[in-house]
Scaffold this active site. Structure first.
Site, PDB file in Angstrom:
ATOM      1  N   GLU A 170     -33.827 -13.850  70.903  1.00  0.00           N
ATOM      2  CA  GLU A 170     -34.934 -13.077  71.470  1.00  0.00           C
ATOM      3  C   GLU A 170     -35.217 -11.973  70.463  1.00  0.00           C
ATOM      4  OE1 GLU A 170     -37.056 -10.623  72.685  1.00  0.00           O
ATOM      5  OE2 GLU A 170     -35.661  -9.928  74.229  1.00  0.00           O
ATOM      6  N   CYS A 204     -39.285  -4.783  72.781  1.00  0.00           N
ATOM      7  CA  CYS A 204     -39.662  -5.936  71.948  1.00  0.00           C
ATOM      8  C   CYS A 204     -41.017  -6.491  72.337  1.00  0.00           C
ATOM      9  CB  CYS A 204     -38.592  -7.012  72.018  1.00  0.00           C
ATOM     10  SG  CYS A 204     -38.144  -7.424  73.700  1.00  0.00           S
ATOM     11  N   GLU A 244     -43.712  -4.835  63.076  1.00  0.00           N
ATOM     12  CA  GLU A 244     -43.221  -4.235  64.320  1.00  0.00           C
ATOM     13  C   GLU A 244     -42.743  -2.817  64.014  1.00  0.00           C
ATOM     14  OE1 GLU A 244     -39.502  -5.820  65.967  1.00  0.00           O
ATOM     15  OE2 GLU A 244     -40.417  -5.712  67.946  1.00  0.00           O
ATOM     16  N   LYS A 278     -21.064  -7.872  72.400  1.00  0.00           N
ATOM     17  CA  LYS A 278     -21.062  -6.681  71.545  1.00  0.00           C
ATOM     18  C   LYS A 278     -22.331  -5.882  71.798  1.00  0.00           C
ATOM     19  CE  LYS A 278     -22.479  -5.862  67.351  1.00  0.00           C
ATOM     20  NZ  LYS A 278     -22.963  -4.477  67.504  1.00  0.00           N
TER      21      LYS A 278
HETATM   22  P1  NAI Z   1     -30.533  -5.290  64.607  1.00  0.00           P
HETATM   23  O1  NAI Z   1     -31.163  -6.606  64.814  1.00  0.00           O
HETATM   24  O2  NAI Z   1     -29.891  -5.008  63.301  1.00  0.00           O
HETATM   25  O3  NAI Z   1     -29.389  -5.066  65.709  1.00  0.00           O
HETATM   26  C1  NAI Z   1     -29.272  -5.752  66.918  1.00  0.00           C
HETATM   27  C2  NAI Z   1     -27.806  -6.121  67.169  1.00  0.00           C
HETATM   28  O4  NAI Z   1     -27.377  -7.060  66.174  1.00  0.00           O
HETATM   29  C3  NAI Z   1     -26.834  -4.966  67.074  1.00  0.00           C
HETATM   30  O5  NAI Z   1     -25.857  -5.124  68.070  1.00  0.00           O
HETATM   31  C4  NAI Z   1     -26.224  -5.121  65.704  1.00  0.00           C
HETATM   32  O6  NAI Z   1     -24.945  -4.565  65.579  1.00  0.00           O
HETATM   33  C5  NAI Z   1     -26.152  -6.603  65.564  1.00  0.00           C
HETATM   34  N1  NAI Z   1     -26.139  -7.125  64.187  1.00  0.00           N
HETATM   35  C6  NAI Z   1     -26.641  -6.562  63.059  1.00  0.00           C
HETATM   36  N2  NAI Z   1     -26.438  -7.365  61.998  1.00  0.00           N
HETATM   37  C7  NAI Z   1     -25.805  -8.463  62.459  1.00  0.00           C
HETATM   38  C8  NAI Z   1     -25.330  -9.666  61.852  1.00  0.00           C
HETATM   39  N3  NAI Z   1     -25.502  -9.897  60.561  1.00  0.00           N
HETATM   40  N4  NAI Z   1     -24.742 -10.591  62.632  1.00  0.00           N
HETATM   41  C9  NAI Z   1     -24.590 -10.386  63.946  1.00  0.00           C
HETATM   42  N5  NAI Z   1     -24.993  -9.262  64.571  1.00  0.00           N
HETATM   43  C10 NAI Z   1     -25.604  -8.317  63.846  1.00  0.00           C
HETATM   44  O7  NAI Z   1     -31.569  -4.174  64.960  1.00  0.00           O
HETATM   45  P2  NAI Z   1     -31.589  -2.649  64.431  1.00  0.00           P
HETATM   46  O8  NAI Z   1     -31.161  -2.545  63.014  1.00  0.00           O
HETATM   47  O9  NAI Z   1     -30.840  -1.878  65.391  1.00  0.00           O
HETATM   48  O10 NAI Z   1     -33.140  -2.321  64.484  1.00  0.00           O
HETATM   49  C11 NAI Z   1     -33.982  -2.668  63.403  1.00  0.00           C
HETATM   50  C12 NAI Z   1     -35.301  -3.154  63.886  1.00  0.00           C
HETATM   51  O11 NAI Z   1     -35.123  -4.325  64.663  1.00  0.00           O
HETATM   52  C13 NAI Z   1     -36.040  -2.222  64.804  1.00  0.00           C
HETATM   53  O12 NAI Z   1     -36.763  -1.272  64.122  1.00  0.00           O
HETATM   54  C14 NAI Z   1     -36.914  -3.160  65.562  1.00  0.00           C
HETATM   55  O13 NAI Z   1     -38.078  -3.426  64.820  1.00  0.00           O
HETATM   56  C15 NAI Z   1     -36.092  -4.403  65.670  1.00  0.00           C
HETATM   57  N6  NAI Z   1     -35.418  -4.533  66.965  1.00  0.00           N
HETATM   58  C16 NAI Z   1     -35.893  -5.418  67.860  1.00  0.00           C
HETATM   59  C17 NAI Z   1     -35.308  -5.530  69.091  1.00  0.00           C
HETATM   60  C18 NAI Z   1     -35.805  -6.489  70.092  1.00  0.00           C
HETATM   61  O14 NAI Z   1     -35.477  -6.358  71.257  1.00  0.00           O
HETATM   62  N7  NAI Z   1     -36.562  -7.466  69.729  1.00  0.00           N
HETATM   63  C19 NAI Z   1     -34.196  -4.691  69.483  1.00  0.00           C
HETATM   64  C20 NAI Z   1     -33.710  -3.823  68.444  1.00  0.00           C
HETATM   65  C21 NAI Z   1     -34.338  -3.754  67.250  1.00  0.00           C
END
Ligand code: NAI
Length: 791
Positions: free
Chosen positions: A266, A300, A397, A192
């Protein structure tokens, strides 16, 4: 006007990349996308969809299908159906599919780059020169692993269906990081993409079709967090690989607890960028540009905390501020642009809010005079100076182009500040003195260190975090472990939870009955805090002896003792080996007593228990041998330098030993852990606890430093749960029933400690199952240190 004047004032003209082909492709999607399931395009069963837009101008690009649980079920079924045949293909045949995908990505690289830029807002320069070439590299590299799997991973097999959930910051690259190793090793996937950036994943699905990939090997489903949850909760999924926020990572850890699904996370970071006074300051300034302004800081492992040595602070900040003025923010399709759009207005609002907090908390704000385009989702490169290490912006972050700066005086202070975060993803060290940089690298608690460089990635080099930045590695040989398992596991039986045997009043005479064994904490025998003891009885209920009834306080004391034994991690491997040999010899000298005790506790024949003791002695010798031989690797990425993949201990490991084989199970778990430099708090088998308490004397006479091995007897599952909750424990090994394993996995989310919960029987006598690399790899985390090397 003189040439000098022209050169002085000359601005870059715009150099727009054409988006004609990309728009035509998007138009071809028909206004609303479908799901790629079982090799075909399917309408979402929910009938729902949502808009995806281009963040640089707010334009809606198309509508994306919202997959629901029924769609996920269909995708998992398609993946399950395809998996056995895919895994059964000879490695070289799977390899050819991956090569084909790599070539097709290269052939369509400009289309991919432009679609990615339109959808995500990142500059075309980056998608064209970094994201997409790295995607192709991932498939090429892992095609090689498909080819080599039969020989190099002969005792391993794929996990099955892998559920993969990725974020929006490197949409196609994260897809490649997940899909390439998974399918190379014979797994099939349901992936996804993030809801903001799903388009290149759909284009990738078309590439899979073009490559003739068997249907069902790769399934792409779009949707939001609820779709992600449906993947996480689907019983047909064997593994979840997640990249994203720490918050969602925690939720996934909880949701998968007790399911038997393997998990790699990650997560976020707050990585330090350390500039010493002898650094090449101009190079370091360029390093900062790549560390925090690359991809708008939505990385990240972004170097988001600048730690600069006080003596050069003024000069360095001045250079940085003037360099910031030259960064061009604007239309990401313009090839002369350095900083594109923030992915979504929600993310922009979050960045603004955090910067406001930083300023309110006393930071000084630096932003270039030019500002940002009025329309679209833009944020300028930002530097906050004078930031206190405890300030919100130093801890949280931000995930935007915002650098926070602090100073340090000594290398020791730099290390302390660098490690002063719950994250542990990456770090950059800048110094012309290589001996200084390489002295600092092992002291940083993070999974990636770049020396005089930053944000370098490669398919052949492992990537992943320490602490709350998650666990598991992606890339390199170390990354393969996340997508395969030992072959013997398939036939292993579940561990049965045995009923408690009540004491029946009889006593087995072994000469020890009157002496209640204490706990073993910090190298000393200690009375249990509660003052209670518990009986150890034979299978028929006869009393064999008594051991201390440990409680939460005893676990706390044991962890504290382990915490103090910091020197063990840096004790030379050679010395650790000597100590393990010494333990083996001392156990051997008392083998008769141990065999008697085991016979009394288990009702087994002495001949049989003598075999267990002999196997335990042999195991200790084996881990003495391994102590200086489970080495890391040197990776050679196609970039200037090498990456030293070092096996580092996890830190403090809590171990709940197998109930069966009181001695062999105890030795086979604590020995590899300490061989790798961990300190342990061991909860022995409840039924055969005397095997561990008799061991105190062996430890006391074997030069094991105080606090390296701590033993707390009592209710094994309850004590293991206390260890799982403890914030200073870095990892848990648990061997037992599924329900207790679920509680332990759930309780581990506080500090996101690594959990190895094994609920099937391992044959501890069989060296292939009971010792060696697979177990050792659970006792370490790999740190990849990139150092300049050669041209
Ligand atoms: P997120 O962690 O909510 O989203 C990442 C992925 O997880 C997306 O595909 C989303 O649809 C999915 N997801 C969301 N809730 C889920 C659940 N309960 N179960 C399974 N999958 C789920 O990240 P978001 O909201 O896009 O960004 C929020 C913050 O997260 C950012 O401001 C940043 O600080 C951090 N982030 C960190 C990343 C990294 O590479 N470490 C990448 C993206 C965001």
């Amino acid at each position: 006007m003189s040439i000098a004047e022209i050169l002085d004032t000359m601005e870059y003209g715009p150099a727009p990349e054409s988006d004609k082909e990309a728009r035509a492709w998007i138009k071809g999607l028909g206004g609303e996308t479908k799901l790629f399931i079982g090799g075909a395009w399917k309408k979402a069963k929910s009938g729902e969809s949502f808009e995806t837009m281009s963040p640089s101008n707010g334009e809606v690009l198309t509508r994306l299908a919202q997959a629901n649980a029924a769609d996920i079920d269909a995708a998992v079924k398609a993946a399950s159906k395809a998996q056995p045949a895919w895994a059964a293909l000879p490695g070289h045949v799977r390899a050819r599919y991956l090569y084909a995908i790599a070539r097709l990505v290269q052939r369509h690289s400009r289309l991919f780059a432009v679609v990615e830029t339109l959808d995500n807002g990142k500059p075309i320069r980056e998608t064209r020169d970094i994201d997409i070439p790295l995607v192709a590299r991932h498939f090429y590299h892992h095609a090689g692993w498909a080819q080599l799997m039969d020989g190099e991973l002969a005792d391993k097999e794929p996990l099955g269906v892998c559920g993969q959930i990725i974020p929006w910051n490197f949409p196609l690259l994260m897809l490649a990081w997940k899909i390439a190793p998974a399918i190379a090793l014979g797994n099939t996937v349901v992936l996804k993409p993030a809801e903001y950036t799903s388009l290149t994943a759909l284009l990738f699905a078309e590439i899979c079709q073009k490559a003739g990939l068997p249907e069902g090997v790769v399934n792409i489903v779009t949707g939001d967090g609820a779709t992600g949850e449906a993947i996480v909760n689907h019983p047909g999924v064997a593994k979840i690989a997640f990249t994203g926020s720490t918050e969602v990572g925690r939720r996934i850890r909880e949701a998968t607890a007790g399911s038997g699904k393997s998990l790699t996370l990650e997560l976020g970071g707050k990585s330090p960028f350390i500039v010493f006074d002898d650094a090449d300051l101009d190079a370091a300034v360029e390093g900062v540009v790549d560390a925090i302004w690359f991809n708008q800081g939505q990385v990240c492992c972004a170097g988001s905390r600048l730690l600069v040595q006080e003596s050069v602070q003024e000069r360095f900040i001045a250079k940085l501020v003037s360099r910031m003025e030259t960064l061009r923010v604007g239309d990401p399709l313009d090839k002369a642009i350095d900083i594109g759009a923030i992915v979504h207005p929600v993310q922009l609002a979050r960045i603004r809010e955090l910067v406001d907090v930083g300023v309110k908390e006393g930071a000084i704000l630096h932003q270039p005079k030019a500002g940002v385009p009025a329309k679209g989702c833009f944020y300028p490169p930002t530097l906050l100076t004078g930031v206190h290490p405890a300030a919100t912006v130093s801890r949280v972050e931000i995930f935007g182009p915002v650098l926070v700066a602090t100073t340090f005086r000594t290398p020791a202070e730099a290390i302390e500040l660098a490690n002063n975060t719950e994250y542990g993803l990456a770090a950059s060290i800048w110094s012309e003195t290589l001996s200084l940089a390489l002295d600092i690298a092992p002291k940083l608690k993070c999974g990636v260190v770049w020396v005089n460089g930053t944000n370098m990635f490669d398919a052949g080099v492992g990537f992943g975090g320490y602490k709350e930045s998650g666990y598991g590695r992606e890339g390199g040989r170390e990354g393969l472990a996340a997508y395969c398992k030992p072959k013997w596991l398939a036939k292993a039986k579940p561990i049965a939870v045995l009923p408690t045997v009540e004491a029946n009043g009889d006593v087995v005479s072994t000469g020890f009955v009157d002496r209640t064994a204490k706990l073993y904490v910090g190298g000393k025998q200690a009375r249990p805090d509660g003052g209670y003891s518990r009986p150890v009885v034979s299978p028929s209920g006869a009393l064999v002896g008594e051991v201390g009834e440990g409680n939460r306080k005893d676990i706390r004391n044991a962890v504290e003792a382990a915490r103090k034994a910091t020197g063990w991690a840096t004790t030379a491997e050679h010395s650790r080996a000597q100590i393990l040999y010494y333990i083996a010899e001392n156990l051997d000298a008392r083998s008769g007593e141990f065999a008697d005790r085991l016979a009394a506790m288990t009702g087994r024949r002495k001949q049989d228990t003598a075999r267990e003791v002999a196997a335990s002695v042999s195991r200790l010798f084996a881990y003495g041998a391994w102590a200086d031989k489970f080495e890391g690797a040197v990776h050679k990425p196609p970039l200037r330098g090498v990456a030293l993949a070092m096996n580092e201990p996890l830190g403090i490991l809590g171990i709940a030993c197998p109930e069966e084989h009181g001695l062999l199970g105890f030795v086979s778990t604590f020995a590899p852990a300490i061989a790798m430099g961990n300190r342990v708090v061991v909860v022995p088998s409840s039924r055969q606890a005397l095997a561990a308490t008799d061991f105190y004397q062996v430890l006391e006479t074997s030069d094991v430093p105080d606090g390296v091995v701590n033993i707390v007897t009592g209710d094994r599952d309850a004590l293991a749960l206390e260890l799982a909750k403890h914030e200073e424990v870095d990892g848990i090994w648990y061997f037992g029933g599924r329900e207790a394993a679920a509680r332990i996995e759930k309780a581990s989310t506080g500090n996101l400690k690594q959990v190895w919960a094994e609920t099937v029987q391992r044959d501890w006598y069989d060296a292939r199952q009971g010792e060696g690399r697979e177990i050792l790899s659970r006792a370490v985390q790999v740190k990849n240190i990139w150092v300049p090397y050669g041209e």
